[in-house]
Design a protein around this motif. Structure first.
Motif, PDB file in Angstrom:
ATOM      1  N   LEU A  46      -2.458   3.494   7.618  1.00 31.80           N
ATOM      2  CA  LEU A  46      -3.624   3.107   6.819  1.00 31.80           C
ATOM      3  C   LEU A  46      -3.253   1.993   5.839  1.00 31.80           C
ATOM      4  CD1 LEU A  46      -5.621   6.256   5.616  1.00 31.80           C
ATOM      5  CD2 LEU A  46      -6.512   4.235   6.774  1.00 31.80           C
ATOM      6  N   GLU A  47      -2.120   2.167   5.200  1.00 37.13           N
ATOM      7  CA  GLU A  47      -1.652   1.171   4.240  1.00 37.13           C
ATOM      8  C   GLU A  47      -1.455  -0.188   4.928  1.00 37.13           C
ATOM      9  OE1 GLU A  47       1.637   1.137   0.666  1.00 37.13           O
ATOM     10  OE2 GLU A  47       2.218   2.069   2.559  1.00 37.13           O
ATOM     11  N   ARG A  48      -0.893  -0.160   6.125  1.00 35.95           N
ATOM     12  CA  ARG A  48      -0.667  -1.400   6.887  1.00 35.95           C
ATOM     13  C   ARG A  48      -2.005  -2.052   7.264  1.00 35.95           C
ATOM     14  NH1 ARG A  48      -0.938  -3.287  11.637  1.00 35.95           N
ATOM     15  NH2 ARG A  48      -1.454  -1.364  12.709  1.00 35.95           N
ATOM     16  N   ARG A  49      -2.940  -1.247   7.748  1.00 38.85           N
ATOM     17  CA  ARG A  49      -4.240  -1.773   8.181  1.00 38.85           C
ATOM     18  C   ARG A  49      -5.053  -2.340   7.021  1.00 38.85           C
ATOM     19  NH1 ARG A  49      -6.754   2.855  12.202  1.00 38.85           N
ATOM     20  NH2 ARG A  49      -4.988   3.024  13.632  1.00 38.85           N
ATOM     21  N   LEU A  50      -4.877  -1.772   5.837  1.00 35.71           N
ATOM     22  CA  LEU A  50      -5.680  -2.176   4.691  1.00 35.71           C
ATOM     23  C   LEU A  50      -4.955  -3.157   3.768  1.00 35.71           C
ATOM     24  CD1 LEU A  50      -7.215   1.308   3.854  1.00 35.71           C
ATOM     25  CD2 LEU A  50      -8.352  -0.620   4.967  1.00 35.71           C
ATOM     26  N   HIS A  51      -3.855  -3.728   4.240  1.00 36.06           N
ATOM     27  CA  HIS A  51      -3.102  -4.690   3.441  1.00 36.06           C
ATOM     28  C   HIS A  51      -4.062  -5.702   2.834  1.00 36.06           C
ATOM     29  CE1 HIS A  51       0.278  -7.090   2.176  1.00 36.06           C
ATOM     30  NE2 HIS A  51      -0.333  -8.154   2.665  1.00 36.06           N
ATOM     31  N   PRO A  52      -4.050  -5.965   1.580  1.00 36.41           N
ATOM     32  CA  PRO A  52      -3.003  -5.801   0.583  1.00 36.41           C
ATOM     33  C   PRO A  52      -3.180  -4.604  -0.352  1.00 36.41           C
ATOM     34  CG  PRO A  52      -4.564  -7.377  -0.252  1.00 36.41           C
ATOM     35  CD  PRO A  52      -5.090  -6.874   1.076  1.00 36.41           C
ATOM     36  N   ILE A  53      -3.773  -3.523   0.073  1.00 41.60           N
ATOM     37  CA  ILE A  53      -3.935  -2.350  -0.793  1.00 41.60           C
ATOM     38  C   ILE A  53      -2.558  -1.834  -1.220  1.00 41.60           C
ATOM     39  CG2 ILE A  53      -3.952  -0.617   1.054  1.00 41.60           C
ATOM     40  CD1 ILE A  53      -6.210   0.813  -0.516  1.00 41.60           C
ATOM     41  N   THR A  54      -2.460  -1.376  -2.454  1.00 48.28           N
ATOM     42  CA  THR A  54      -1.186  -0.818  -2.911  1.00 48.28           C
ATOM     43  C   THR A  54      -1.127   0.661  -2.561  1.00 48.28           C
ATOM     44  OG1 THR A  54      -2.026  -0.175  -5.081  1.00 48.28           O
ATOM     45  CG2 THR A  54      -1.123  -2.423  -4.866  1.00 48.28           C
ATOM     46  N   GLN A  55       0.083   1.193  -2.528  1.00 46.44           N
ATOM     47  CA  GLN A  55       0.277   2.611  -2.234  1.00 46.44           C
ATOM     48  C   GLN A  55      -0.467   3.476  -3.251  1.00 46.44           C
ATOM     49  OE1 GLN A  55       4.388   3.742  -1.858  1.00 46.44           O
ATOM     50  NE2 GLN A  55       3.930   5.912  -1.808  1.00 46.44           N
ATOM     51  N   ALA A  56      -0.383   3.119  -4.515  1.00 46.01           N
ATOM     52  CA  ALA A  56      -1.045   3.893  -5.571  1.00 46.01           C
ATOM     53  C   ALA A  56      -2.563   3.868  -5.415  1.00 46.01           C
ATOM     54  CB  ALA A  56      -0.651   3.354  -6.943  1.00 46.01           C
ATOM     55  N   THR A  57      -3.116   2.711  -5.101  1.00 46.46           N
ATOM     56  CA  THR A  57      -4.563   2.588  -4.925  1.00 46.46           C
ATOM     57  C   THR A  57      -5.029   3.384  -3.716  1.00 46.46           C
ATOM     58  OG1 THR A  57      -4.575   0.422  -5.981  1.00 46.46           O
ATOM     59  CG2 THR A  57      -6.445   0.939  -4.554  1.00 46.46           C
ATOM     60  N   LEU A  58      -4.290   3.293  -2.610  1.00 48.02           N
ATOM     61  CA  LEU A  58      -4.653   4.046  -1.415  1.00 48.02           C
ATOM     62  C   LEU A  58      -4.578   5.545  -1.680  1.00 48.02           C
ATOM     63  CD1 LEU A  58      -5.481   4.222   1.526  1.00 48.02           C
ATOM     64  CD2 LEU A  58      -3.065   3.897   2.163  1.00 48.02           C
ATOM     65  N   THR A  59      -3.540   5.981  -2.350  1.00 44.82           N
ATOM     66  CA  THR A  59      -3.394   7.405  -2.683  1.00 44.82           C
ATOM     67  C   THR A  59      -4.572   7.872  -3.528  1.00 44.82           C
ATOM     68  OG1 THR A  59      -0.988   7.293  -2.579  1.00 44.82           O
ATOM     69  CG2 THR A  59      -1.923   9.092  -3.870  1.00 44.82           C
ATOM     70  N   ARG A  60      -4.918   7.105  -4.543  1.00 43.42           N
ATOM     71  CA  ARG A  60      -6.024   7.455  -5.433  1.00 43.42           C
ATOM     72  C   ARG A  60      -7.359   7.505  -4.666  1.00 43.42           C
ATOM     73  NH1 ARG A  60      -4.352   4.681  -9.302  1.00 43.42           N
ATOM     74  NH2 ARG A  60      -5.161   2.677  -8.656  1.00 43.42           N
ATOM     75  N   ALA A  61      -7.589   6.523  -3.812  1.00 46.00           N
ATOM     76  CA  ALA A  61      -8.836   6.473  -3.045  1.00 46.00           C
ATOM     77  C   ALA A  61      -8.922   7.637  -2.057  1.00 46.00           C
ATOM     78  CB  ALA A  61      -8.946   5.138  -2.302  1.00 46.00           C
TER      79      ALA A  61
END
Length: 118
Positions: A46-61
């Motif tokens: 998911l993190e790779r597909r949504l680049h440039p999302i940060t790990q912290a932002t993805l976790t929070r979302a």
């Protein structure tokens, strides 16, 4: 007659539009739901597909979508730990909305191109 201002947050749970807006208010919510619509996805993917999302932002979302009952988090007892995210039953009901958004989005892109704005 005095006009009372209505707080949008007071409408959540009573108005379908205010409720939907609250659930999808995060910058990444729609894109995460789109990525999960085809099936379970691991966090790093998911993190790779949504680049440039940060790990912290993805976790929070993801936590917010999970708290809202739209996303399911499955943790497998492996080493290293494997975590997959998928849409819940109610979250999967959003697939028709995603399809409609895609159709409308493509129509709007065509409009922008025809108007010379792209």
């Amino acid at each position: 007659m005095t006009e009372q201002l209505v707080n949008v947050h007071d409408l959540v749970g009573r108005c379908p539009f205010a409720t939907s807006q609250k659930l999808l208010a995060g910058k990444w919510s729609l894109l995460i739901m789109h990525e999960l619509a085809e099936g379970p996805v691991r966090f790093r993917e998911l993190e790779r597909r949504l680049h440039p999302i940060t790990q912290a932002t993805l976790t929070r979302a993801l936590r917010q979508l999970e708290d809202d009952g739209l996303v399911h988090r499955e943790v497998y007892g492996t080493i290293p730990p494997k975590v997959e995210y998928s849409l819940t039953e109610v979250g999967a009901g959003f697939k028709t909305v995603l399809a409609s958004l895609e159709t409308w989005g493509n129509q709007y892109i065509d409009y922008m191109k025809a108007a010379g704005r792209m």
